[in-house]
Design a protein around this motif. Structure first.
Motif, PDB file in Angstrom:
ATOM      1  N   ILE A 172     -44.081  79.777 -18.670  1.00  0.00           N
ATOM      2  CA  ILE A 172     -45.084  78.962 -17.966  1.00  0.00           C
ATOM      3  C   ILE A 172     -45.361  79.563 -16.587  1.00  0.00           C
ATOM      4  O   ILE A 172     -46.509  79.660 -16.156  1.00  0.00           O
ATOM      5  CB  ILE A 172     -44.572  77.507 -17.825  1.00  0.00           C
ATOM      6  CG1 ILE A 172     -44.199  76.989 -19.207  1.00  0.00           C
ATOM      7  CG2 ILE A 172     -45.602  76.643 -17.086  1.00  0.00           C
ATOM      8  CD1 ILE A 172     -44.870  75.758 -19.694  1.00  0.00           C
ATOM      9  N   GLU A 173     -44.268  80.013 -15.945  1.00  0.00           N
ATOM     10  CA  GLU A 173     -44.432  80.559 -14.597  1.00  0.00           C
ATOM     11  C   GLU A 173     -45.303  81.812 -14.617  1.00  0.00           C
ATOM     12  O   GLU A 173     -46.258  81.936 -13.844  1.00  0.00           O
ATOM     13  CB  GLU A 173     -43.061  80.870 -13.997  1.00  0.00           C
ATOM     14  CG  GLU A 173     -43.133  80.977 -12.493  1.00  0.00           C
ATOM     15  CD  GLU A 173     -41.897  81.638 -11.921  1.00  0.00           C
ATOM     16  OE1 GLU A 173     -40.826  81.512 -12.533  1.00  0.00           O
ATOM     17  OE2 GLU A 173     -42.037  82.278 -10.874  1.00  0.00           O
ATOM     18  N   ASN A 174     -45.000  82.728 -15.547  1.00  0.00           N
ATOM     19  CA  ASN A 174     -45.795  83.956 -15.611  1.00  0.00           C
ATOM     20  C   ASN A 174     -47.238  83.675 -15.989  1.00  0.00           C
ATOM     21  O   ASN A 174     -48.160  84.354 -15.540  1.00  0.00           O
ATOM     22  CB  ASN A 174     -45.171  84.938 -16.604  1.00  0.00           C
ATOM     23  CG  ASN A 174     -43.946  85.625 -16.040  1.00  0.00           C
ATOM     24  OD1 ASN A 174     -43.855  85.816 -14.821  1.00  0.00           O
ATOM     25  ND2 ASN A 174     -43.004  85.958 -16.896  1.00  0.00           N
ATOM     26  N   MET A 175     -47.417  82.647 -16.821  1.00  0.00           N
ATOM     27  CA  MET A 175     -48.772  82.300 -17.236  1.00  0.00           C
ATOM     28  C   MET A 175     -49.554  81.780 -16.033  1.00  0.00           C
ATOM     29  O   MET A 175     -50.688  82.168 -15.798  1.00  0.00           O
ATOM     30  CB  MET A 175     -48.700  81.235 -18.332  1.00  0.00           C
ATOM     31  CG  MET A 175     -49.932  81.189 -19.221  1.00  0.00           C
ATOM     32  SD  MET A 175     -49.840  79.816 -20.392  1.00  0.00           S
ATOM     33  CE  MET A 175     -48.402  80.224 -21.343  1.00  0.00           C
ATOM     34  N   MET A 176     -48.891  80.891 -15.239  1.00  0.00           N
ATOM     35  CA  MET A 176     -49.584  80.297 -14.091  1.00  0.00           C
ATOM     36  C   MET A 176     -49.918  81.358 -13.050  1.00  0.00           C
ATOM     37  O   MET A 176     -50.941  81.293 -12.407  1.00  0.00           O
ATOM     38  CB  MET A 176     -48.729  79.187 -13.487  1.00  0.00           C
ATOM     39  CG  MET A 176     -48.745  77.967 -14.383  1.00  0.00           C
ATOM     40  SD  MET A 176     -48.108  76.452 -13.658  1.00  0.00           S
ATOM     41  CE  MET A 176     -46.815  76.979 -12.597  1.00  0.00           C
ATOM     42  N   ARG A 177     -49.027  82.333 -12.912  1.00  0.00           N
ATOM     43  CA  ARG A 177     -49.290  83.391 -11.924  1.00  0.00           C
ATOM     44  C   ARG A 177     -50.105  84.526 -12.526  1.00  0.00           C
ATOM     45  O   ARG A 177     -50.300  85.559 -11.884  1.00  0.00           O
ATOM     46  CB  ARG A 177     -47.969  83.932 -11.387  1.00  0.00           C
ATOM     47  CG  ARG A 177     -47.301  82.916 -10.525  1.00  0.00           C
ATOM     48  CD  ARG A 177     -45.874  83.320 -10.216  1.00  0.00           C
ATOM     49  NE  ARG A 177     -45.173  82.176  -9.698  1.00  0.00           N
ATOM     50  CZ  ARG A 177     -44.831  82.028  -8.411  1.00  0.00           C
ATOM     51  NH1 ARG A 177     -45.125  82.953  -7.539  1.00  0.00           N
ATOM     52  NH2 ARG A 177     -44.211  80.943  -8.008  1.00  0.00           N
TER      53      ARG A 177
END
Ligand SMILES: *[C@@H]1O[C@H](CO)[C@@H](O)[C@H](O)[C@H]1NC(C)=O
Ligand SMILES: CC(=O)N[C@H]1CO[C@H](CO)[C@@H](O)[C@@H]1O
Ligand SMILES: CC(=O)N[C@H]1CO[C@H](CO)[C@@H](O)[C@@H]1O
Length: 285
Positions: A172-177
């Protein structure tokens, strides 16, 4: 011409002669890299085909179909698909786009799990609907397959279960960034599929199947080290099937004599299999 070419199941040499001719006559060669995986490296494909192979991930096929189809009204382009082009996912989208651009499309078939599952000794005519089982998460446990297994079971038909593959998943973090960093690939094992199936039966309690339902677990079908073992769902939960890819078949209660014979040959434990066959299954000619 756009060639949509099935690669078969195991390695670079499963492609048909027709498929190989199409690849060798193509200016660009794409490999669909998401619905399944081949058990060999891209490099071995390139060496055998004598061509550079461009891996087309989900993003590429959907957003770059223009790029894939570029100039295909004048030159040949091959789009390689693991298994058969119309195995699990169809490639209708790419075909429609090609048609819109006036590009002729030719499909070259090869084996897929949908027919290779006959290696279990279960007859393809006796299969009902194929279902997919996805990785359950804490808050997402889709079980719509249950109704379909139940329909199969009512008719005594076998059910092929395709097991989830997660490649190029982003946290989720990599997707958001918006970072193009991907989690390691995950392939559902027969063990986990059996566990999830039993969890769903526990919750629904409509006896579409039980821990005693006979199933056949297969891994790396079509390769030299393929495994095919028959046993109860409870045994499927524990038996080691080794490296991916895995698939699972739930055996319907109406069995041909020869189907039962091959189940016995592949039994994880012959005594328990025989007991269940005798008690719960109708074995006929
Ligand atoms: C496309 O492929 C066909 C058959 O494989 C071949 O006959 C033809 O010459 C190829 N076209 C080009 C432009 O390479
Ligand atoms: C279903 C099918 O067409 N299978 C073929 C895939 O390619 C291999 C080798 O080229 C053939 O032997 C199979 O018959
Ligand atoms: C609803 C139904 O017909 N269930 C059947 C499913 O198949 C098992 C054997 O695998 C039968 O025992 C059930 O009666």
């Amino acid at each position: 011409m756009l060639y949509i070419v099935g690669l078969g199941l195991a390695d670079e040499r499963d492609i048909t002669v027709k498929g190989l001719e199409a690849v060798r006559a193509s200016e660009r060669v794409y490999l669909e890299g998401y619905t399944s995986i081949l058990m060999v490296e891209q490099q071995r494909l390139e060496e055998f085909y004598g061509k550079e192979v461009i891996v087309a991930h989900r993003e590429t096929v959907e957003s770059s179909s223009d790029e894939i189809l570029r100039d295909a009204d004048r030159i040949n382009v091959s789009f390689l698909v693991v298994g058969d082009p119309f195995g699990a996912t169809t490639h209708t989208d790419l075909m429609i786009r090609a048609r819109e651009k006036g590009i002729p499309v030719k499909t070259i078939h090869n084996a897929s799990i949908m027919n290779a599952v006959g290696a279990t000794g279960l007859q393809l005519y006796n299969f009902g609907q194929t279902i997919s089982i996805v990785f359950f998460t804490d808050d997402w446990r889709p079980d719509s397959f249950y109704e379909r297994i139940k329909e199969n079971a009512t008719l005594g038909l076998h059910t092929l279960c395709l097991l989830d593959i997660k490649v190029r998943e982003q946290s989720i973090e990599n997707m958001m960034r918006d970072r193009q960093i991907f989690e390691p690939p995950r392939y559902m094992s027969v063990n986990l599929a059996a566990e999830q199936l039993l969890e769903v039966e526990d919750a629904r309690q409509q006896h579409a199947y039980t821990a005693d339902t006979i199933a056949v677990g297969v891994s790396r079908l079509g390769s030299d080290d393929q495994i095919i073992r028959a046993g109860t769902l409870a045994q499927m939960r524990d038996h080691d099937f080794g490296k991916p890819l895995h698939s699972l078949v739930l055996v319907g209660h109406r069995l041909h004599l020869l189907e039962a014979e091959i189940l016995r040959e592949n039994a994880i434990d012959l005594d328990s299999l025989n007991q269940v066959l005798k008690r719960d299954y109708d074995i006929g000619e």
